[in-house]
Design a protein around this motif. Structure first.
Motif: not given
Length: 194
Positions: A53-79
Motif C-alpha cells: 500500500e502507499a499509506n505510510l501515515v501510520s508509520i509516520i505517527f509511530c515515528e513521532a512517538v519515538a521522536i517525542f520520547g527522544i526530545i523528552m530524554a534530552f530535556i531530562f538530561v538538561a535538567k
C-alpha cells in the motif's frame, strides 16, 4: 528474605543512599528506550497491513512517538546537568542547609525518574495504539478508500494518548509533549534544583 536474613534488604537504604543521578539516569533511559520500543512495536503491528500500500501515515505517527520520547530524554538530561556535580561525601550531615541540599537532590532524581518512566510507558502504549489503529486504517482504506479520512481522525486521537500539542505556547518545545504528569514532575524538579 526467605532465609531469615530479610533485614539485609532495606528499601529505605536503597532510596536514600543511592545517587540521585542514578535515578535520573534510569528515568532518561526509560523515556528513551520505552518510547522507541513503543514506536517499533507500532510499526511492526502496522507493517504487515500496509504491505504493497502507499499509506505510510501510520508509520509516520509511530515515528513521532519515538521522536517525542527522544526530545523528552534530552530535556531530562538538561535538567540533570543542573545538579552536576553532586557528591554526598562533600556534604556535612550535621548542617541543616546541607541536609536540605541532599533532600532536594534526592527529590529531583526521583522526579526525573518518575517523569521518564511516565513518558516511556505512555509512549509505549501510544505506539501500540497507533499501530493497531493504523493496521485497521490500512485494511479499511484497502476495502473502501472513502473511509481514509474518517479512520485517519481516529488514528490522530490514538496518537493523542501520548502526544498533545499545547496551542497556548507553541514556541515552547517542552509543551509539545503533553504528559501532564511529566510536566508536573519537571516543574517540581526545577523548583527543587534551584
Amino acid at each position: 528474605m526467605l532465609t531469615g536474613q530479610g533485614h539485609r534488604f532495606d528499601i529505605a537504604w536503597l532510596l536514600t543512599e543511592t545517587s540521585p543521578n542514578m535515578w535520573a539516569g534510569f528515568g532518561i533511559a526509560a523515556s528513551l528506550s520505552l518510547s522507541v520500543i513503543g514506536a517499533g512495536w507500532g510499526i511492526l503491528t502496522v507493517g504487515a497491513s500496509i504491505l504493497g500500500e502507499a499509506n505510510l501515515v501510520s508509520i509516520i505517527f509511530c515515528e513521532a512517538v519515538a521522536i517525542f520520547g527522544i526530545i523528552m530524554a534530552f530535556i531530562f538530561v538538561a535538567k540533570m546537568e543542573v545538579n552536576l556535580p553532586f557528591s554526598r561525601e562533600d556534604l556535612d550531615q550535621s548542617d541543616p542547609d546541607q541536609v536540605t541540599i541532599l533532600a532536594r537532590n534526592l527529590a529531583s532524581g526521583y522526579m526525573l525518574f518518575a517523569g521518564g518512566l511516565t513518558v516511556g510507558l505512555t509512549n509505549l502504549v501510544c505506539g501500540l495504539a497507533v499501530g493497531i489503529i493504523g493496521s485497521g486504517a490500512a485494511l479499511a482504506d484497502a476495502a473502501n478508500p472513502t473511509l481514509f479520512v474518517k479512520i485517519l481522525i481516529v488514528e490522530i486521537f490514538a496518537s493523542a494518548i501520548g502526544l498533545r500539542h499545547d496551542h497556548r505556547n507553541s514556541a515552547d518545545i517542552e509543551s509539545q509533549h503533553g504528559h501532564e504528569i511529566t510536566t508536573m514532575f519537571k516543574i517540581s524538579s526545577s523548583k527543587t534544583c534551584n
